[in-house]
Design an enzyme around this catalytic site. Structure first.
Site, PDB file in Angstrom:
ATOM      1  N   ASP A  11       0.742  -1.161  -0.029  1.00 54.40           N
ATOM      2  CA  ASP A  11      -0.139  -0.018  -0.052  1.00 54.40           C
ATOM      3  C   ASP A  11       0.796   1.137   0.082  1.00 54.40           C
ATOM      4  OD1 ASP A  11      -2.452  -1.466   0.210  1.00 54.40           O
ATOM      5  OD2 ASP A  11      -2.121  -1.704   2.331  1.00 54.40           O
ATOM      6  N   ASP A 130     -13.808  -3.792  -1.710  1.00 57.41           N
ATOM      7  CA  ASP A 130     -13.572  -3.140  -0.288  1.00 57.41           C
ATOM      8  C   ASP A 130     -15.020  -3.442   0.159  1.00 57.41           C
ATOM      9  OD1 ASP A 130     -10.901  -2.541  -0.810  1.00 57.41           O
ATOM     10  OD2 ASP A 130     -11.334  -0.485  -1.096  1.00 57.41           O
TER      11      ASP A 130
END
Length: 252
Positions: A11, A130
């Site tokens: 990330d 998500d």
């Protein structure tokens, strides 16, 4: 029997690897190029690079960093973040990405999935979902976990597959960064519903969590970040452990 994959996720924010809990409280986790090289040496099966603020800041993914990481790799490399058009995807593939991960843009414009799939093949398209558990329903969230949508995770996964996605990256926001284990229920539901590979993401804390997601769901891969970044789990030892659990693993 299908061999399972171990995937490490980078990330990225401001050119650095970061990690948080439930998508917030980010801390620095190191240089992404150095981490990528280490994971390749340790035998990771694939890498995922997510420029986590590219969409909300309305800017392009860091192309130069993608090139640096791709140059250092000998394993498949997925890139996501800020991809809104076919040209965005083409630029990243030209920079060295093997697959493109799209999330918010796919929700807003499902035809983008079909466009990228038609141009580069479905194997290049990863739809990242998500999911957040709200009142007993796994709802889809976009914009880096900031915007709740009316979509249900299972329904959206089915639609993404219909549009041409070659893979689903399913992240439980509730489990993300907690190291309490993967969200087995929703992972199993999605993986049983679609006929494309599903990557389980969010919640890995020990080797047993990886074994559980492979034993109790049809997920084809499991992704983790902080437990690899901070060496709580080492990939070679993880793969050895999973083999002792009679879980067939990729060899590389």
């Amino acid at each position: 029997m299908l061999k399972r994959r171990i995937i490490s996720c980078l990330d990225i924010k401001d050119g650095r690897t970061v990690k948080g809990i439930n998508f917030i409280d980010l801390i620095d986790a190191g240089n992404p190029v150095q981490l990528a090289k280490r994971y390749v040496q340790e035998g990771v099966d694939e890498l995922v690079f997510l420029d986590i603020t590219a969409t909300i800041e309305n800017r392009e993914t860091l192309i130069s960093l993608v090139k640096q990481i791709a140059f250092a790799l000998e394993v498949p490399f997925t890139v996501g973040g800020g991809i809104r058009t076919l040209q965005d995807a083409a630029s990243l593939i030209e920079a060295g990405a093997d697959k493109i991960a799209i999330n918010s843009a796919a929700i807003d414009s499902p035809e983008l999935i079909e466009q990228i799939s038609s141009r580069f093949g479905s194997q290049c398209v990863v739809v990242a979902i998500d999911a957040k558990l709200i009142n007993g329903q796994w709802r889809v969230v976009k914009h880096g976990g900031r915007t709740l949508t009316p979509l249900l995770a299972v329904d959206w996964a089915k639609e993404a597959a219909r549009c041409g996605a070659g893979e689903i990256l399913l992240t439980s926001m509730n489990n993300d960064g907690t190291q309490d284990g993967f969200a087995l229920g929703i992972t199993k539901q999605v993986a049983q519903t679609v006929n494309i590979p599903v990557i389980a993401s969010g919640g890995a804390g020990d080797s047993e969590h990886f074994a559980d997601v492979f034993k109790y769901t049809p997920a084809s891969a499991a992704l983790a970040a902080s437990v690899f970044h901070f060496e709580k789990i080492r990939i070679p030892q993880l793969k050895k452990y999973l083999k002792t659990q009679n879980i067939p693993m990729r060899c590389n």
